[in-house]
Design a protein around this motif. Structure first.
Motif, PDB file in Angstrom:
ATOM      1  N   MET A   1      -1.072  65.602   7.714  1.00 37.85           N
ATOM      2  CA  MET A   1      -0.427  64.346   8.110  1.00 37.85           C
ATOM      3  C   MET A   1       0.758  64.065   7.180  1.00 37.85           C
ATOM      4  SD  MET A   1      -2.015  60.465   8.231  1.00 37.85           S
ATOM      5  CE  MET A   1      -2.400  60.486   6.484  1.00 37.85           C
ATOM      6  N   ALA A   2       1.947  63.887   7.758  1.00 35.63           N
ATOM      7  CA  ALA A   2       3.138  63.563   6.975  1.00 35.63           C
ATOM      8  C   ALA A   2       3.117  62.080   6.624  1.00 35.63           C
ATOM      9  CB  ALA A   2       4.387  63.903   7.765  1.00 35.63           C
ATOM     10  N   VAL A   3       3.312  61.787   5.335  1.00 34.04           N
ATOM     11  CA  VAL A   3       3.271  60.400   4.854  1.00 34.04           C
ATOM     12  C   VAL A   3       4.657  59.994   4.368  1.00 34.04           C
ATOM     13  CG1 VAL A   3       2.260  58.815   3.178  1.00 34.04           C
ATOM     14  CG2 VAL A   3       0.845  60.589   4.226  1.00 34.04           C
ATOM     15  N   LYS A   4       5.028  58.774   4.722  1.00 38.36           N
ATOM     16  CA  LYS A   4       6.278  58.197   4.234  1.00 38.36           C
ATOM     17  C   LYS A   4       5.977  56.956   3.407  1.00 38.36           C
ATOM     18  CE  LYS A   4       9.798  59.638   7.547  1.00 38.36           C
ATOM     19  NZ  LYS A   4      10.843  59.158   8.492  1.00 38.36           N
ATOM     20  N   ILE A   5       6.857  56.696   2.454  1.00 36.13           N
ATOM     21  CA  ILE A   5       6.801  55.433   1.705  1.00 36.13           C
ATOM     22  C   ILE A   5       7.985  54.600   2.186  1.00 36.13           C
ATOM     23  CG2 ILE A   5       6.835  54.358  -0.569  1.00 36.13           C
ATOM     24  CD1 ILE A   5       5.843  56.996  -1.726  1.00 36.13           C
ATOM     25  N   ARG A   6       7.689  53.490   2.811  1.00 35.35           N
ATOM     26  CA  ARG A   6       8.764  52.691   3.397  1.00 35.35           C
ATOM     27  C   ARG A   6       8.433  51.206   3.334  1.00 35.35           C
ATOM     28  NH1 ARG A   6       7.929  54.488   9.688  1.00 35.35           N
ATOM     29  NH2 ARG A   6       6.178  53.115  10.191  1.00 35.35           N
ATOM     30  N   LEU A   7       9.362  50.403   3.845  1.00 34.58           N
ATOM     31  CA  LEU A   7       9.193  48.946   3.856  1.00 34.58           C
ATOM     32  C   LEU A   7       8.592  48.499   5.180  1.00 34.58           C
ATOM     33  CD1 LEU A   7      12.648  47.800   2.400  1.00 34.58           C
ATOM     34  CD2 LEU A   7      10.514  48.156   1.154  1.00 34.58           C
ATOM     35  N   THR A   8       7.741  47.482   5.100  1.00 32.27           N
ATOM     36  CA  THR A   8       7.268  46.808   6.308  1.00 32.27           C
ATOM     37  C   THR A   8       7.571  45.324   6.150  1.00 32.27           C
ATOM     38  OG1 THR A   8       5.359  46.396   7.744  1.00 32.27           O
ATOM     39  CG2 THR A   8       4.926  46.539   5.395  1.00 32.27           C
ATOM     40  N   ARG A   9       8.145  44.741   7.185  1.00 33.43           N
ATOM     41  CA  ARG A   9       8.694  43.384   7.075  1.00 33.43           C
ATOM     42  C   ARG A   9       7.625  42.314   7.248  1.00 33.43           C
ATOM     43  NH1 ARG A   9      11.334  38.989   9.257  1.00 33.43           N
ATOM     44  NH2 ARG A   9      13.486  38.618   8.605  1.00 33.43           N
ATOM     45  N   ILE A  65       7.230  61.113   1.319  1.00 30.24           N
ATOM     46  CA  ILE A  65       8.696  61.065   1.253  1.00 30.24           C
ATOM     47  C   ILE A  65       9.158  59.609   1.383  1.00 30.24           C
ATOM     48  CG2 ILE A  65      10.845  61.812   2.333  1.00 30.24           C
ATOM     49  CD1 ILE A  65       9.274  64.217   3.431  1.00 30.24           C
ATOM     50  N   PRO A  66       9.854  59.069   0.375  1.00 24.80           N
ATOM     51  CA  PRO A  66      10.353  57.691   0.484  1.00 24.80           C
ATOM     52  C   PRO A  66      11.595  57.623   1.378  1.00 24.80           C
ATOM     53  CG  PRO A  66      10.971  58.612  -1.633  1.00 24.80           C
ATOM     54  CD  PRO A  66      10.122  59.644  -0.952  1.00 24.80           C
ATOM     55  N   THR A  67      11.743  56.520   2.087  1.00 20.75           N
ATOM     56  CA  THR A  67      12.968  56.295   2.854  1.00 20.75           C
ATOM     57  C   THR A  67      14.123  56.023   1.885  1.00 20.75           C
ATOM     58  OG1 THR A  67      12.549  53.924   3.020  1.00 20.75           O
ATOM     59  CG2 THR A  67      11.669  55.325   4.777  1.00 20.75           C
ATOM     60  N   ASN A  68      15.346  56.009   2.403  1.00 16.43           N
ATOM     61  CA  ASN A  68      16.514  55.804   1.539  1.00 16.43           C
ATOM     62  C   ASN A  68      16.451  54.470   0.801  1.00 16.43           C
ATOM     63  OD1 ASN A  68      17.607  58.264   2.295  1.00 16.43           O
ATOM     64  ND2 ASN A  68      18.805  57.378   3.978  1.00 16.43           N
ATOM     65  N   THR A  69      16.029  53.408   1.518  1.00 18.58           N
ATOM     66  CA  THR A  69      15.948  52.087   0.878  1.00 18.58           C
ATOM     67  C   THR A  69      14.908  52.085  -0.229  1.00 18.58           C
ATOM     68  OG1 THR A  69      16.570  51.032   2.967  1.00 18.58           O
ATOM     69  CG2 THR A  69      15.592  49.626   1.291  1.00 18.58           C
ATOM     70  N   VAL A  70      13.735  52.656   0.055  1.00 22.12           N
ATOM     71  CA  VAL A  70      12.676  52.702  -0.956  1.00 22.12           C
ATOM     72  C   VAL A  70      13.093  53.597  -2.121  1.00 22.12           C
ATOM     73  CG1 VAL A  70      10.301  53.392  -1.413  1.00 22.12           C
ATOM     74  CG2 VAL A  70      10.866  52.178   0.698  1.00 22.12           C
TER      75      VAL A  70
END
Length: 218
Positions: A1-9, A65-70
């Motif tokens: 499972m691919a995991v991302k680190i990102r923002l949730t509003r 993998i973090p998104t660009n913002t994170v």
């Protein structure tokens, strides 16, 4: 499972507030997440960020993998720098030493940014000052112009009043003169009538005298 680190509003309209979360890359943006890794408030003056650093490093180690913002947030908070030190194989003591150096650099950078912001504000005030002076001068000129207009209006009103008084006085004098003429005319008429009466009386006396003389002669 691919995991991302990102923002949730979270938050409400025009007042955003974000969680930093680990999620399945196939999940919708604001859907279910695997783990809450921190919060991010962009409306605070210094962008308030709270991170669970140990859990973020854990997910980075397992390939998240973090998104660009994170990534930008983690870089600003030193988490990515610490992650690079781990990847280089540094031990905990060396990492702690390098992080102290990084904190000093971060503090100097913040002071530099604050100094730049202060200079910008000072320049902005210098630019605003002449504008305010011009506005004050303009207001003074407008007030002076308004005063002149009011004085001119007052002078015109006074002139109109004086003219009205003069006209009224002239009319009064004309009325008096007319009344005087009428009196004179009446007096002349009375004198003429009296003279006529006297003349008629004299004529009648002469006629009567002539008649008496004729009677005597006869």
């Amino acid at each position: 499972m691919a995991v991302k680190i990102r923002l949730t509003r979270l938050g409400r309209k025009k007042r955003p507030f974000y969680r930093i979360v680990a999620v399945d890359s196939r999940a919708p943006r604001d859907g279910m997440y695997i783990e809450n890794l921190g919060t991010y408030d962009p409306l605070k003056e210094q962008f308030e960020v709270k991170l669970r650093e140990d859990r973020i490093l854990h997910w980075l180690k397992v390939g998240a993998i973090p998104t660009n913002t994170v990534r930008s947030i983690l870089s600003r908070e030193g988490v990515l720098f610490k992650w690079d030190l781990y990847k280089k194989g540094y031990d905990e003591a060396r990492i702690a030493e390098e992080m102290k150096k990084w904190e000093v650099i971060k503090l100097e950078r913040q002071r530099k940014l604050e100094r730049i912001e202060a200079e910008k504000r000072a320049k902005a005030k210098k630019v605003e000052a002449p504008v305010e002076e011009e506005q004050e001068k303009t207001e003074e000129v407008e007030q002076a112009s308004a005063g002149v207009v009011e004085e001119g209006t007052g002078s015109e009103t006074a002139g109109t009043e004086n003219q009205a008084k003069a006209e009224k006085k002239t009319k009064s004098e004309e009325v008096k003169a007319s009344a005087g003429k009428q009196k004179e005319q009446k007096a002349e008429g009375a004198e003429q009538k009296s003279t006529k009466t006297v003349t008629e009386g004299t004529n009648s006396e002469e006629v009567e005298s002539n008649n008496q003389q004729k009677v005597r002669e006869s």
